[in-house]
Design an enzyme around this catalytic site. Structure first.
Site, PDB file in Angstrom:
ATOM      1  N   ASP A   1      52.541  11.526  67.666  1.00  0.00           N
ATOM      2  CA  ASP A   1      53.186  10.212  67.794  1.00  0.00           C
ATOM      3  C   ASP A   1      54.485  10.381  68.573  1.00  0.00           C
ATOM      4  OD1 ASP A   1      53.338   7.505  67.457  1.00  0.00           O
ATOM      5  OD2 ASP A   1      54.160   7.563  65.443  1.00  0.00           O
TER       6      ASP A   1
ATOM      7  N   VAL B   1      69.418   2.722  59.285  1.00  0.00           N
ATOM      8  CA  VAL B   1      69.768   3.177  60.623  1.00  0.00           C
ATOM      9  C   VAL B   1      68.599   2.985  61.583  1.00  0.00           C
ATOM     10  CG1 VAL B   1      69.044   5.573  60.242  1.00  0.00           C
ATOM     11  CG2 VAL B   1      70.824   5.066  61.916  1.00  0.00           C
ATOM     12  N   ALA B   2      67.380   2.947  61.068  1.00  0.00           N
ATOM     13  CA  ALA B   2      66.196   2.747  61.894  1.00  0.00           C
ATOM     14  C   ALA B   2      65.129   2.073  61.062  1.00  0.00           C
ATOM     15  CB  ALA B   2      65.684   4.087  62.435  1.00  0.00           C
ATOM     16  N   SER B   3      64.325   1.243  61.730  1.00  0.00           N
ATOM     17  CA  SER B   3      63.250   0.546  61.038  1.00  0.00           C
ATOM     18  C   SER B   3      62.005   0.591  61.906  1.00  0.00           C
ATOM     19  CB  SER B   3      63.656  -0.902  60.767  1.00  0.00           C
ATOM     20  OG  SER B   3      62.632  -1.602  60.114  1.00  0.00           O
ATOM     21  N   ALA B   4      60.925   1.111  61.361  1.00  0.00           N
ATOM     22  CA  ALA B   4      59.683   1.236  62.108  1.00  0.00           C
ATOM     23  C   ALA B   4      58.592   0.449  61.407  1.00  0.00           C
ATOM     24  CB  ALA B   4      59.296   2.710  62.243  1.00  0.00           C
ATOM     25  N   SER B   5      57.378   0.558  61.933  1.00  0.00           N
ATOM     26  CA  SER B   5      56.277  -0.249  61.430  1.00  0.00           C
ATOM     27  C   SER B   5      55.820   0.173  60.042  1.00  0.00           C
ATOM     28  CB  SER B   5      55.096  -0.169  62.401  1.00  0.00           C
ATOM     29  OG  SER B   5      54.728   1.186  62.608  1.00  0.00           O
ATOM     30  N   ILE B   6      56.013   1.452  59.709  1.00  0.00           N
ATOM     31  CA  ILE B   6      55.541   1.963  58.423  1.00  0.00           C
ATOM     32  C   ILE B   6      56.671   2.108  57.413  1.00  0.00           C
ATOM     33  CG2 ILE B   6      54.453   3.957  57.287  1.00  0.00           C
ATOM     34  CD1 ILE B   6      52.502   2.329  58.868  1.00  0.00           C
TER      35      ILE B   6
END
Length: 522
Positions: free
Chosen positions: A286, A125-130
């Site tokens: 953040d 559902v979501a993809s971030a840098s970490i």
């Protein structure tokens, strides 16, 4: 050798995406421009510049993605096209394959994913840098099915981050060696601070514990929701938490259409930030739009929803007191006190003249008072303060870097929500109340409560210690026991004096108020 290859790769990515056009235009070195043209022969730059910058940051890895995330909140400092593209870094970083995520989950829990969850959505559902997040349904030990979010760490992140940090350390060393401002800016300490927080972000158990702490701290505020952690399913590479449902905070029109009070939302954001910083000394560091939502559930309508607790900031009691006094003096326009605090803290040389530093701070800050956020830029204020700090040799405090970053995030969010928000007047009453709590009766009672167990243990021992001293007086000098006894007696006397004087002052204050009221009535 590894750092050399990484540096060459960064340079190649910048050239491939045409970022040299944005950087080298400010240089007055014709040979440098000619060299750049020679290295980029045959290059095609059909994509808009904002897209090229975003794609370059994604290619360079998580540290650079986070840099872009911070920049995306500063629309007052960036052209609109670049800010819009960098905003996509919040939740559109390309995901890694779902099969890899499932493999990591099964390795962490040593059982098939279908036996862990009632259902598991393969599509993230979501993809971030970490990391990236998948929705699932979990059956608890009580047999209750709960909707959860499963956060899975990207594979191989530690190696990538360590390489980039090595490069940053090398660059920080160059800055210290070749720049006149290098030692004052403490770049190595700043890199070390980010090193600590980035490595903390790679441990999802630590992130879960930070979320649990923030959840406890914010429980009585009724302004923000923080997901519950399912501790039986939290591992260094996988974290399972309560699924939160809300609208992203940057979708202002949808929030307004849903009936959310936008100006109140902006004020609540300031309250949450200052509560976390000055009351708790433990804050979400953040706070870009991808990590903040707003609840539209009837039971919690209009509350903030905080997500992603990989980076949190902490402040000591000394840091909090110093910052609160600075903010309070600043809001009161007491620039002399701001200058005195900088000298008292050792941030500037002791030989600095108070009147000169006071005049410099006044010249920077005075033009920005009584302006709404749409006419105010903390970025510009910080830039001018930086120029002033160079003149007075102010030392940058690395432990406050995260706080400065978060303050800029808050300003960016506030400007998007309510450009007419007066940041100064919203924060001033909160800080003044905090200062009263630090020196008022409540603080005294809290300290007495904290010291009570110590004195309760010591008081029964006093007769025995005194008897032993009288029966066996030392032949020369004071014994260690006697010195401890006298020291505790002095502490007790000071405490009693504080209580007596505080009580007398309180009574006299009440009497004075009564007299003043009667005189005014008369």
């Amino acid at each position: 050798m590894t750092r050399l290859f990484r540096g060459a790769f960064i340079l190649w990515v910048m050239l491939r995406h045409g970022l040299d056009e944005l950087v080298l235009t400010s240089f007055n070195k014709p040979w440098l421009l000619r060299l750049a043209r020679l290295l980029t022969l045959g290059r095609k730059l059909d994509a808009p510049r904002g897209q090229r910058i975003r794609e370059a940051l994604e290619s360079l890895g998580p540290i650079f993605v986070k840099f872009g995330q911070v920049l995306s909140t500063r629309r007052d400092l960036l052209p609109v096209d670049i800010a819009d593209e960098l905003a996509r870094l919040q939740d559109r970083v390309p995901p890694f394959p779902s099969e890899v995520a499932i493999e990591i989950i099964e390795r962490a829990f040593k059982k098939p994913v279908d036996s862990i969850f009632v259902s598991f959505e393969r599509q993230p559902v979501a993809s971030a840098s970490i990391a990236q997040v998948h929705f699932a349904v979990l059956k608890t030990k009580q047999g209750i099915e709960r909707e959860v979010a499963v956060k899975v760490l990207r594979p191989g992140m530690l190696t990538v981050i360590d390489k980039d940090l090595d490069l940053l350390r090398m660059m920080a060393g160059w800055v210290e060696s070749f720049s006149d401002d290098g030692k004052r800016l403490k770049p190595r300490e700043v890199v070390a601070e980010f090193d600590k927080y980035l490595h903390d972000e790679l441990d999802l158990v630590r992130e879960a514990s930070s979320a649990a702490q923030l959840r406890r701290n914010m429980a009585d505020l009724d302004l923000v929701l923080i997901p519950e952690m399912f501790w039986d399913y939290c591992m260094p590479e996988v974290m399972v938490m309560e699924r939160m449902k809300g609208l992203p905070i940057n979708q202002v029109e949808r929030l307004r259409a849903a009936g959310v009070d936008i100006p109140k939302l902006a004020r609540d954001g300031v309250t949450i930030f200052f509560t976390q910083v000055f009351r708790d000394g433990f804050f979400h560091a953040d706070m870009h739009p991808g990590n903040i939502q707003v609840s539209i559930d009837p039971a919690t309508f209009g509350r903030y929803i905080s997500l992603d607790f990989g980076i949190v900031g902490t402040l000591t009691a000394i840091d909090k007191e110093y910052l609160a006094q600075n903010f309070t003096a600043f809001f009161r326009r007491d620039y002399k006190r701001v200058a005195e605090l900088h000298i008292e803290s050792g941030w500037v040389p002791a030989t600095t003249r108070v009147d000169e530093l006071e005049a410099a701070v006044r010249a920077v800050c005075e033009p920005y008072f009584d302006r709404p956020l749409k006419e105010l830029s903390l970025g510009m204020v910080l830039m001018r303060l930086f120029q002033t700090s160079r003149r007075f040799q102010v030392e940058i405090q690395p432990q406050l870097v995260l706080l400065q970053k978060t303050l800029l995030n808050i300003e960016g969010l506030g400007r998007d929500l309510d450009p007419d928000l007066d940041l100064w007047h919203t924060a001033k009453p909160f800080l003044e109340k905090w200062m009263v709590d630090q020196i008022g009766p409540k603080k005294l009672l809290d300290e007495l409560r904290n010291e009570a167990p110590h004195y309760a243990k010591l008081l029964p021992e006093l007769p025995r210690l005194l008897f032993e001293f009288l029966k066996h007086p030392p032949s020369g000098g004071q014994s260690a026991e006697l010195r401890a006894l006298l020291q505790e007696q002095k502490r007790t006397n000071r405490l009693l004096q504080t209580l007596i004087y505080g009580g007398m002052g309180f009574v006299l204050g009440l009497l004075a108020m009564q007299v003043l009221v009667r005189v005014r009535m008369f």
